[in-house]
Design an enzyme around this catalytic site. Sequence first.
Site, PDB file in Angstrom:
ATOM      1  N   ASP A   1       0.844  -1.195   0.000  1.00 16.00           N
ATOM      2  CA  ASP A   1       0.000   0.000   0.000  1.00 16.00           C
ATOM      3  C   ASP A   1       0.882   1.248   0.000  1.00 16.00           C
ATOM      4  O   ASP A   1       0.676   2.161   0.792  1.00 16.00           O
ATOM      5  CB  ASP A   1      -0.931  -0.013   1.218  1.00 16.00           C
ATOM      6  CG  ASP A   1      -2.030   1.044   1.138  1.00 16.00           C
ATOM      7  OD1 ASP A   1      -2.304   1.542   0.031  1.00 16.00           O
ATOM      8  OD2 ASP A   1      -2.602   1.363   2.191  1.00 16.00           O
TER       9      ASP A   1
ATOM     10  N   LYS B   1       2.347   3.373  -5.908  1.00 18.05           N
ATOM     11  CA  LYS B   1       1.812   2.384  -6.851  1.00 18.05           C
ATOM     12  C   LYS B   1       2.805   2.050  -7.971  1.00 18.05           C
ATOM     13  O   LYS B   1       2.768   0.960  -8.520  1.00 18.05           O
ATOM     14  CB  LYS B   1       0.490   2.861  -7.459  1.00 18.05           C
ATOM     15  CG  LYS B   1      -0.573   3.349  -6.478  1.00 18.05           C
ATOM     16  CD  LYS B   1      -0.652   2.569  -5.195  1.00 18.05           C
ATOM     17  CE  LYS B   1      -1.510   3.265  -4.160  1.00 18.05           C
ATOM     18  NZ  LYS B   1      -1.050   3.163  -2.804  1.00 18.05           N
TER      19      LYS B   1
ATOM     20  N   ASP C   1      -3.519  -2.968  -2.086  1.00 16.55           N
ATOM     21  CA  ASP C   1      -4.619  -2.002  -2.050  1.00 16.55           C
ATOM     22  C   ASP C   1      -4.485  -0.998  -3.192  1.00 16.55           C
ATOM     23  O   ASP C   1      -3.418  -0.843  -3.779  1.00 16.55           O
ATOM     24  CB  ASP C   1      -4.613  -1.279  -0.700  1.00 16.55           C
ATOM     25  CG  ASP C   1      -5.867  -0.435  -0.477  1.00 16.55           C
ATOM     26  OD1 ASP C   1      -6.880  -0.653  -1.179  1.00 16.55           O
ATOM     27  OD2 ASP C   1      -5.839   0.439   0.412  1.00 16.55           O
TER      28      ASP C   1
ATOM     29  N   GLU D   1      -9.421 -10.592  -7.217  1.00 16.54           N
ATOM     30  CA  GLU D   1      -9.611  -9.168  -6.951  1.00 16.54           C
ATOM     31  C   GLU D   1     -10.961  -8.950  -6.288  1.00 16.54           C
ATOM     32  O   GLU D   1     -11.945  -9.600  -6.646  1.00 16.54           O
ATOM     33  CB  GLU D   1      -9.524  -8.355  -8.247  1.00 16.54           C
ATOM     34  CG  GLU D   1      -8.144  -8.369  -8.842  1.00 16.54           C
ATOM     35  CD  GLU D   1      -7.972  -7.452 -10.039  1.00 16.54           C
ATOM     36  OE1 GLU D   1      -6.830  -7.071 -10.313  1.00 16.54           O
ATOM     37  OE2 GLU D   1      -8.989  -7.112 -10.697  1.00 16.54           O
TER      38      GLU D   1
END
Length: 196
Positions: free
Chosen positions: A108, A111, A136, A160
Amino acid sequence: MNLGDAKSKILLDAVERLPSPPKAVLELGTYCGYSAILLASKLQDPTARVYTLDICEDNVAIARQLIAHAGLNDRVVHVVKPLEQSMEVLITALQSQGLSSFDLVFIDHDKAFYLSDLQLLLESGLLRDGTVVVADNLLIPGAPDYREWISDSDDFQYVEHMVKLSPGANGHHRGPSGREAKSDIVGVGIYRPSSA
């Protein structure tokens, strides 16, 4: 960043589904410490640890205070470096626990590093057969290269979870149009190396 109830449930369900209570959990992206607290509160073995990495000292300072307030200082190890600069620290820490890999990894952070950091963990042998990887914010702001790679990998059983975001909550969740996002994706992969 901050999980919220629906995403927290997915993360905690992943912990509960592990074949045995986790002894070593890796979190990439500490932010304010919310998920580190969630994860550390689920550790049953007194020697178990959550290793949480963040590159922002201000975030870690806040997280340390919240984790201390939760009474979990002895369960959480903070590393203020990116993963690629933390490998020796992590390997040594695992070895001091008599371990060589993580039971669960929660991703997390930035990205742009989801895929490269997962691949670094794999190349370094820090994932074992059965390690669970939870990621996440796969839709907003998104990690398309990570999603494509892990979905196509023969080494992961991957699903997912589409999560509806609360209106007005987490205002930092904005889609490409700049409008507030209504949903996001949390990915859960179980590492099952095809060569094992």
